[in-house]
Write an enzyme that holds these catalytic residues in place. Structure first.
Site, PDB file in Angstrom:
ATOM      1  N   SER A 449       0.824  -1.207   0.000  1.00 41.06           N
ATOM      2  CA  SER A 449       0.000   0.000   0.000  1.00 41.06           C
ATOM      3  C   SER A 449       0.862   1.262   0.000  1.00 41.06           C
ATOM      4  O   SER A 449       1.980   1.264   0.521  1.00 41.06           O
ATOM      5  CB  SER A 449      -0.893  -0.013   1.238  1.00 41.06           C
ATOM      6  OG  SER A 449      -1.996   0.860   1.098  1.00 41.06           O
ATOM      7  N   PRO A 450       0.353   2.358  -0.579  1.00 38.87           N
ATOM      8  CA  PRO A 450       1.096   3.630  -0.517  1.00 38.87           C
ATOM      9  C   PRO A 450       1.339   4.052   0.932  1.00 38.87           C
ATOM     10  O   PRO A 450       0.412   4.042   1.746  1.00 38.87           O
ATOM     11  CB  PRO A 450       0.170   4.615  -1.227  1.00 38.87           C
ATOM     12  CG  PRO A 450      -0.702   3.770  -2.096  1.00 38.87           C
ATOM     13  CD  PRO A 450      -0.893   2.489  -1.358  1.00 38.87           C
ATOM     14  N   GLN A 528       1.226   6.736  -7.202  1.00 42.44           N
ATOM     15  CA  GLN A 528      -0.014   7.373  -6.760  1.00 42.44           C
ATOM     16  C   GLN A 528       0.160   8.883  -6.851  1.00 42.44           C
ATOM     17  O   GLN A 528       1.011   9.459  -6.182  1.00 42.44           O
ATOM     18  CB  GLN A 528      -0.351   6.976  -5.321  1.00 42.44           C
ATOM     19  CG  GLN A 528      -1.701   7.520  -4.834  1.00 42.44           C
ATOM     20  CD  GLN A 528      -1.920   7.279  -3.352  1.00 42.44           C
ATOM     21  OE1 GLN A 528      -1.263   7.911  -2.516  1.00 42.44           O
ATOM     22  NE2 GLN A 528      -2.833   6.377  -3.013  1.00 42.44           N
ATOM     23  N   TYR A 610      -7.677  14.849   0.844  1.00 48.01           N
ATOM     24  CA  TYR A 610      -6.806  15.660   0.012  1.00 48.01           C
ATOM     25  C   TYR A 610      -7.639  16.338  -1.076  1.00 48.01           C
ATOM     26  O   TYR A 610      -8.864  16.233  -1.092  1.00 48.01           O
ATOM     27  CB  TYR A 610      -5.663  14.820  -0.533  1.00 48.01           C
ATOM     28  CG  TYR A 610      -4.785  14.256   0.573  1.00 48.01           C
ATOM     29  CD1 TYR A 610      -4.178  15.109   1.508  1.00 48.01           C
ATOM     30  CD2 TYR A 610      -4.585  12.886   0.718  1.00 48.01           C
ATOM     31  CE1 TYR A 610      -3.404  14.608   2.533  1.00 48.01           C
ATOM     32  CE2 TYR A 610      -3.803  12.374   1.751  1.00 48.01           C
ATOM     33  CZ  TYR A 610      -3.215  13.244   2.656  1.00 48.01           C
ATOM     34  OH  TYR A 610      -2.458  12.752   3.689  1.00 48.01           O
ATOM     35  N   ARG A 658      -8.103   5.747  -5.771  1.00 48.55           N
ATOM     36  CA  ARG A 658      -8.335   5.510  -4.342  1.00 48.55           C
ATOM     37  C   ARG A 658      -9.397   6.472  -3.856  1.00 48.55           C
ATOM     38  O   ARG A 658      -9.311   7.687  -4.100  1.00 48.55           O
ATOM     39  CB  ARG A 658      -7.052   5.672  -3.525  1.00 48.55           C
ATOM     40  CG  ARG A 658      -7.294   5.631  -2.020  1.00 48.55           C
ATOM     41  CD  ARG A 658      -6.038   5.474  -1.191  1.00 48.55           C
ATOM     42  NE  ARG A 658      -5.640   4.072  -1.110  1.00 48.55           N
ATOM     43  CZ  ARG A 658      -4.864   3.582  -0.137  1.00 48.55           C
ATOM     44  NH1 ARG A 658      -4.381   4.375   0.816  1.00 48.55           N
ATOM     45  NH2 ARG A 658      -4.543   2.304  -0.123  1.00 48.55           N
ATOM     46  N   ARG A 752       1.301  -1.509   7.079  1.00 46.83           N
ATOM     47  CA  ARG A 752       2.142  -1.781   8.253  1.00 46.83           C
ATOM     48  C   ARG A 752       2.802  -3.157   8.228  1.00 46.83           C
ATOM     49  O   ARG A 752       3.951  -3.281   8.653  1.00 46.83           O
ATOM     50  CB  ARG A 752       1.316  -1.583   9.526  1.00 46.83           C
ATOM     51  CG  ARG A 752       1.008  -0.111   9.811  1.00 46.83           C
ATOM     52  CD  ARG A 752       0.187   0.047  11.089  1.00 46.83           C
ATOM     53  NE  ARG A 752      -0.046   1.455  11.393  1.00 46.83           N
ATOM     54  CZ  ARG A 752      -1.057   2.165  10.923  1.00 46.83           C
ATOM     55  NH1 ARG A 752      -1.921   1.592  10.101  1.00 46.83           N
ATOM     56  NH2 ARG A 752      -1.211   3.434  11.240  1.00 46.83           N
TER      57      ARG A 752
END
Length: 794
Positions: A449-450, A528, A610, A658, A752
């Site tokens: 994942s980013p 991304q 964002y 996303r 993580r």
């Protein structure tokens, strides 16, 4: 499900005053508890001479019996406003796990229980005329009324005062006249409400109606059956509890219930109607009721479980949806833990604190599983189009407590058929099957994942990024994603964010892409692209997340002039037409550089508050022009950016988007909005939707837990018909396999776990005994493809 009971041997009556277990049952000196003994306790524990128990259900009765056994001189009184035979529901289910705890704690109780229990191993899932059976689950049950009779007799034998058809005195009166008050008065607890300011209950009423009924024959398995009617989907939950009787719970969404006219039927009419709907499952037999009424499930959560000398147990303290069968089990285990704590702690306040400290983590875990199960049934209509075996697998794994690995152990034949249906080659776990997006074939279903690193200089990725992304690529995933790469200096989150607004940055990214493609062949690299919007100009995460820079702040832009945190973050400027055009061109220029840098996939970041996410959410877009208002207006600018980027991005390379599928805040993006947003991007050419949630507004209240975001991915995948990437606390390869086989996701992104272990995918393959082409070890690493010997194994 129920906990430990003291039960008579066969042929022994359970009448008022008769000893339970004499000779064959549980003697006064033996442990009645699962996993922990509660003996007579003479000379230990607090001096509680008078105890009041409010509520005569299994939890209250069991608590009364245990507390009386701790001190036979203690006065224990149970207040129950109903008659002894009144009960809600018909049968109580126990699992093999629960019975195992009883066996380990007290073999005598286990032996006596075994004489009265109805046992079975199978779960039948009947869907669209197809019956799928999964075995190896291990259940046992008995009648709820029988359970109460046994506990009544046990309490009478021990000298507990049972006061039926008697309202308990007010909570403050009870507390003043007793050393301890145990509130076991259920989901509508009057004791809890009397002290609501202290217990601080949160009660959530859910979207389905259900009714408890019974059939006068025994099903041979736990049966789940769907009925797709003209009014909507209905669900039957049924299981045997005696040799000639079964519980039958009928459940459906509130709107289906009303459309079918159940809101206008009395008890007898509802019972007959349910029998007609599920006539095939019942073999044409009738159903019966006992003060049965349609109700909506209430999830009860309390901030505190005790107040002074009053303590909550069972449904008064917490509830768990009946579809995982844990209400009675939790109540009885509460009673056991309470007695244990009162035995071991000298002061009552210490004992009550210890009880809550022990039980709360267990209860919260159960409630998370129950909520996942409840929500699955609420959204049943979105699952019914799955093929029968996949539908069955989806149902069995709905709570996340039963997983692919569990089912392989319990029922390898069933699991093997589901794997074949999915397309797993022999010996290949689901996560190691390939997946194609346009001309890009990912060798497995794992995505790194980013993850923002915040260590770039002037937007240029350096050696840290090369090592960070390169090591994850060597670790075997199908796709490695960059962090959010910003399209302009003003679009950065922090001064340490990477970018693609200069050729120097593009050259640095090209170096990383070349390394990945040369040294980790078969691993794709995705970029991304995003713009921080109102969440920009902040410190690096470890310096103060979302806090503005102490100096050198740059101006912010957003959909509307709303600061992320009023009084903390600066107020952004609302983008005008010229600003919208400039931002769109920044995205297209960055996309062109990304293509030339050698990225295999591009993801447009429209999540987490964002810039583009800020246009989508009604909480952050208050515009009154064509780019605000209804969802079509809020989608307009993100879609314009997507179209512009898709135009310059090579046609053979996929694009994903996303999104935040919920804002976790009132008035934010709804479930229906999320599906519509995903469908809109798919219609414009998105190859997959990366389904995240939240981080849009600071006052969000996420429902954290294992795989907690995946239900949103599930709904989008199956309603919008678009491939999805599932994210959110997915931490095990077993979770990944389960999500894929159930049809809830196409790819799984983990963050993580890949920080903890860059070779997470290769280790997952080794742990599953997989050595195929979807997880090749790099040649220099092959000597390490098995765990090294430990001191004991060497």
């Amino acid at each position: 499900m129920a906990g430990v009971l003291t039960m008579p041997g066969p042929g022994r009556g359970v009448g008022t005053g008769q000893a339970v277990g004499t000779g064959q049952g549980v003697g006064a000196g033996q442990s009645p508890g699962a996993g922990q003994g509660v003996g007579t306790g003479r000379g230990s524990g607090p001096a509680l001479s008078r105890v009041a128990v409010v509520g005569g259900g299994p939890g209250g009765l069991y608590a009364a019996a245990l507390l009386k056994r701790l001190d036979p001189a203690r006065e224990v009184t149970v207040y129950e406003r109903n008659a002894p035979s009144d009960t809600f529901g018909f049968g109580v289910v126990l699992s093999d796990e629960t019975l195992g705890g009883i066996r380990d704690a007290d073999p005598v109780v286990y032996e006596v229980l075994g004489r009265d229990l109805v046992r079975w191993d199978d779960i039948d899932v009947v869907h669209r005329g197809h019956r799928t059976t999964s075995t190896g689950h291990g259940f046992a049950a008995l009648g709820r009324r029988r359970l109460l009779e046994i506990l009544h007799a046990r309490c009478t034998d021990l000298g507990v005062r049972l006061r039926f058809r008697t309202e308990a005195p007010p909570a403050d009166v009870l507390a003043a006249g007793h050393d301890l008050v145990v509130a076991a008065d259920g989901v509508h607890s009057r004791t809890r409400e009397a002290h609501a300011g202290h217990f601080r209950p949160r009660i959530t009423i859910h979207r389905c109606r259900y009714i408890w009924l019974a059939a006068d024959f025994a099903f041979d398995a736990f049966r789940f059956e769907t009925a797709e009617t003209e009014y909507g989907v209905m669900q039957l939950h049924a299981y045997p509890y005696e040799a000639g009787a079964s519980t039958a719970i009928v459940e459906m969404r509130e709107e289906v219930w009303r459309a079918a006219g159940f809101d206008e039927l009395d008890e007898a009419e509802s019972t007959a109607r349910c029998a007609k709907i599920f006539a095939e499952a019942l073999g044409g037999r009738e159903l019966r009721s006992h003060h049965s009424a349609w109700t909506a499930f209430r999830t009860v959560v309390n901030e505190r479980w005790s107040y002074g000398n009053t303590v909550l147990i069972g449904d008064a303290a917490h509830t768990a949806h009946f579809s995982i069968g844990s209400g009675t089990k939790l109540a009885v285990e509460d009673a056991l833990a309470l007695a244990h704590s009162l035995r071991d702690h000298p002061a009552p306040d210490e004992a009550l604190a210890a009880y809550e400290a022990e039980r709360r983590p267990v209860v919260e875990s159960t409630q998370r599983a129950a909520t996942a199960s409840l929500q699955w049934f609420e959204e049943l209509a979105g699952h019914v189009d799955r093929p029968p075996r996949r539908f069955a697998f989806d149902l069995l794994t709905r709570s996340r407590r039963v997983t692919h690995a569990n089912l392989r152990l319990r029922d390898p034949a069933f699991t093997a058929t589901v794997e074949r249906d999915f397309g797993c080659p022999p010996g290949t776990p689901p996560m190691f099957t390939p997946f194609r997006l346009r001309e890009l074939t990912l060798r497995n279903r794992i995505v790194v994942s980013p993850m923002d690193m915040y260590v770039a200089e002037d937007g240029v990725p350096g050696d840290f990024h090369l090592v960070h992304l390169g090591s994850r690529a060597l670790g075997g995933p199908g796709l490695v994603m960059t962090e959010m790469v910003c399209v302009s200096p003003e679009g950065r989150i922090t001064p340490g964010c990477t970018g693609l607004w200069t050729d120097e940055q593009a050259a640095a990214w090209a170096r990383i892409a070349a390394f990945v493609h040369a040294q980790a062949p078969g691993t794709a690299l995705g970029v991304q692209l995003g713009h921080s919007g109102r969440k920009g100009s902040t410190r690096r995460m470890w310096e103060g997340i979302d806090q503005p820079l102490p100096e050198g702040n740059w101006p912010l832009v957003a959909a509307s002039p709303l600061p992320y945190r009023p009084g903390v973050n600066q107020t952004p400027r609302a983008l005008d037409r010229a600003g919208l055009t400039a931002v769109r061109e920044e995205f297209t220029a960055a996309a062109g550089r990304a293509a030339r840098s050698g990225f295999d996939l591009l993801e447009l970041h429209c999540a987490h508050g964002y810039l583009l996410s800020g246009f989508l959410s009604p909480l952050t877009n208050h515009r009154t022009d064509a780019y605000g208002g209804d969802l079509d207006g809020r989608l307009r600018f993100p879609l314009e950016v997507f179209d512009a980027v898709r135009e310059v991005w090579p046609r053979d390379r996929p694009m994903t988007v996303r999104i935040s599928a919920t804002d976790w805040a009132e008035g934010g993006t709804s479930d229906e909005d999320a599906v519509a947003i995903a469908r809109a991007f798919a219609d414009h050419g998105a190859d997959a939707i990366d389904v995240s949630t939240g981080q849009v507004v600071p006052d969000e209240t996420p429902a954290y837990g294992r795989s907690y975001q995946t239900p949103y991915a599930d709904r989008i995948r199956n309603e919008a018909g678009v491939p999805v990437v599932a994210v959110g606390a997915i931490s095990s390869w077993d979770d990944v396999n389960s999500l894929l086989l159930a049809g809830r996701a196409d790819l799984c992104a983990l963050a993580r776990p890949h920080l903890y272990d860059p070779h997470w995918t290769l280790h997952a393959a080794a742990e599953q005994g997989y050595e195929g082409p979807a997880a090749p070890w790099p040649a220099p690493y092959r000597a390490g493809n098995r765990p090294p010997p430990t001191g004991r194994r060497g």
